[in-house]
Enzyme design. Structure first.
Site, PDB file in Angstrom:
ATOM      1  N   GLY A   1     -80.166  -3.518  75.682  1.00 27.39           N
ATOM      2  CA  GLY A   1     -79.822  -2.415  74.789  1.00 27.39           C
ATOM      3  C   GLY A   1     -79.477  -2.801  73.364  1.00 27.39           C
ATOM      4  O   GLY A   1     -79.717  -2.041  72.431  1.00 27.39           O
TER       5      GLY A   1
ATOM      6  N   ASP B   1     -74.789  -2.198  72.664  1.00 24.97           N
ATOM      7  CA  ASP B   1     -75.284  -0.969  72.043  1.00 24.97           C
ATOM      8  C   ASP B   1     -74.266   0.162  72.146  1.00 24.97           C
ATOM      9  O   ASP B   1     -73.995   0.858  71.181  1.00 24.97           O
ATOM     10  CB  ASP B   1     -76.631  -0.557  72.675  1.00 24.97           C
ATOM     11  CG  ASP B   1     -76.588  -0.508  74.200  1.00 24.97           C
ATOM     12  OD1 ASP B   1     -75.540  -0.833  74.807  1.00 24.97           O
ATOM     13  OD2 ASP B   1     -77.609  -0.155  74.816  1.00 24.97           O
TER      14      ASP B   1
ATOM     15  N   ASP C   1     -69.524   2.915  77.232  1.00 26.74           N
ATOM     16  CA  ASP C   1     -69.488   4.115  78.071  1.00 26.74           C
ATOM     17  C   ASP C   1     -68.311   4.003  79.038  1.00 26.74           C
ATOM     18  O   ASP C   1     -67.187   4.330  78.685  1.00 26.74           O
ATOM     19  CB  ASP C   1     -70.841   4.267  78.772  1.00 26.74           C
ATOM     20  CG  ASP C   1     -70.961   5.568  79.536  1.00 26.74           C
ATOM     21  OD1 ASP C   1     -70.136   6.472  79.303  1.00 26.74           O
ATOM     22  OD2 ASP C   1     -71.868   5.708  80.367  1.00 26.74           O
TER      23      ASP C   1
ATOM     24  N   PHE D   1     -75.789  11.787  77.015  1.00 28.06           N
ATOM     25  CA  PHE D   1     -76.716  10.678  77.215  1.00 28.06           C
ATOM     26  C   PHE D   1     -77.663  10.580  76.020  1.00 28.06           C
ATOM     27  O   PHE D   1     -78.397  11.505  75.712  1.00 28.06           O
ATOM     28  CB  PHE D   1     -77.507  10.831  78.521  1.00 28.06           C
ATOM     29  CG  PHE D   1     -78.163   9.544  78.910  1.00 28.06           C
ATOM     30  CD1 PHE D   1     -77.431   8.543  79.541  1.00 28.06           C
ATOM     31  CD2 PHE D   1     -79.486   9.310  78.599  1.00 28.06           C
ATOM     32  CE1 PHE D   1     -78.017   7.327  79.868  1.00 28.06           C
ATOM     33  CE2 PHE D   1     -80.086   8.098  78.929  1.00 28.06           C
ATOM     34  CZ  PHE D   1     -79.350   7.107  79.567  1.00 28.06           C
ATOM     35  N   VAL D   2     -77.615   9.438  75.341  1.00 29.84           N
ATOM     36  CA  VAL D   2     -78.407   9.255  74.120  1.00 29.84           C
ATOM     37  C   VAL D   2     -79.441   8.145  74.300  1.00 29.84           C
ATOM     38  O   VAL D   2     -79.276   7.253  75.143  1.00 29.84           O
ATOM     39  CB  VAL D   2     -77.498   8.924  72.916  1.00 29.84           C
ATOM     40  CG1 VAL D   2     -76.595  10.108  72.581  1.00 29.84           C
ATOM     41  CG2 VAL D   2     -76.661   7.672  73.168  1.00 29.84           C
TER      42      VAL D   2
ATOM     43  N   ARG E   1     -86.543   2.872  73.691  1.00 30.58           N
ATOM     44  CA  ARG E   1     -85.801   1.838  72.956  1.00 30.58           C
ATOM     45  C   ARG E   1     -86.329   1.677  71.533  1.00 30.58           C
ATOM     46  O   ARG E   1     -85.603   1.306  70.624  1.00 30.58           O
ATOM     47  CB  ARG E   1     -85.901   0.487  73.672  1.00 30.58           C
ATOM     48  CG  ARG E   1     -85.186   0.425  75.012  1.00 30.58           C
ATOM     49  CD  ARG E   1     -85.018  -1.031  75.439  1.00 30.58           C
ATOM     50  NE  ARG E   1     -84.733  -1.162  76.866  1.00 30.58           N
ATOM     51  CZ  ARG E   1     -83.506  -1.101  77.396  1.00 30.58           C
ATOM     52  NH1 ARG E   1     -82.469  -0.898  76.624  1.00 30.58           N
ATOM     53  NH2 ARG E   1     -83.328  -1.248  78.694  1.00 30.58           N
TER      54      ARG E   1
END
Ligand code: IMP
Ligand code: MG
Length: 184
Positions: free
Chosen positions: A43, A99, A102, A151-152, A164
């Site tokens: 990520g 990245d 969460d 959610f991105v 990505r």
């Protein structure tokens, strides 16, 4: 791919302006210490490339490859280390790069592993931090943007390994998450 987004949160120019600010802070903080950057793959790969080129300091770069999502949109609390050995960080000033923060499982697990390897210092940097109650408490030292608990995708972030390479960051359409993305 942009049509799969519900809305764009940060366009490319906005991300790059924020990276200028983060890189300036990091460069100032580490001006007389030699950095070892540990980027969490996959990520953070785009972030790593864009951020590190803005830091005009001698540094070492290593990567660790982990997964916590197992191809889904919900985090699991078990972290899979795809690559088991960590770089040698004894006596080094380590900056861990991810990245998005969460549940906190990824960052705390890697931080604990790095700390056990006797570095001089450990800091963490994330591009995005979701505002939510976390399974594991983490307080990253450098944060690009705070976002809601949605959610991105884009700019390194994936849904089932897609998106990505989107240059912006956006919220993925809910119907695509529910139905699964068609492989075209
Ligand atoms: P955590 O361990 O729950 O903090 O999750 C961190 C990892 O889950 C990140 O490195 C991402 O790969 C992935 N992740 C968390 N939230 C999102 C999201 O909104 N979109 C895409 N990937 C995410
Ligand atoms: Mg992922």
């Amino acid at each position: 791919m942009q049509a799969d987004l519900d809305r764009i949160l940060f366009d490319e120019a906005t991300i790059h302006r924020r990276l200028d600010e983060l890189a300036a802070r990091i460069s100032h903080d580490y001006r007389d210490r030699e950095l070892t950057v540990i980027a969490i793959l996959n990520g953070s790969i785009i972030l790593m490339a864009d951020l590190l080129r803005r830091i005009p300091l001698p540094l070492e770069l290593d990567c660790v490859s982990v997964a916590s999502y197992h191809g889904d949109v919900k985090p699991s609390d078990e972290l899979i280390f795809r690559q088991v050995s960590l770089p040698d960080v004894v006596g080094r000033h380590v900056l861990i790069l991810d990245d998005i923060l969460d549940s906190g499982v990824t960052l705390t697990s890697i931080r604990e592993k790095v700390e056990a390897a006797e570095p001089s210092s450990v800091r963490t940097c994330v591009l995005l931090e979701k505002k939510k109650t976390r399974a594991r408490v983490v307080d990253p030292d450098y944060v690009g943007f705070e976002i809601a608990d949605e959610f991105v995708v884009g700019y390194g972030l994936d849904y089932m390994e897609r998106y990505r390479n989107l240059p912006c960051i956006g919220v993925l359409r809910k119907d695509l998450i529910a139905n699964g993305v068609n492989r075209r």
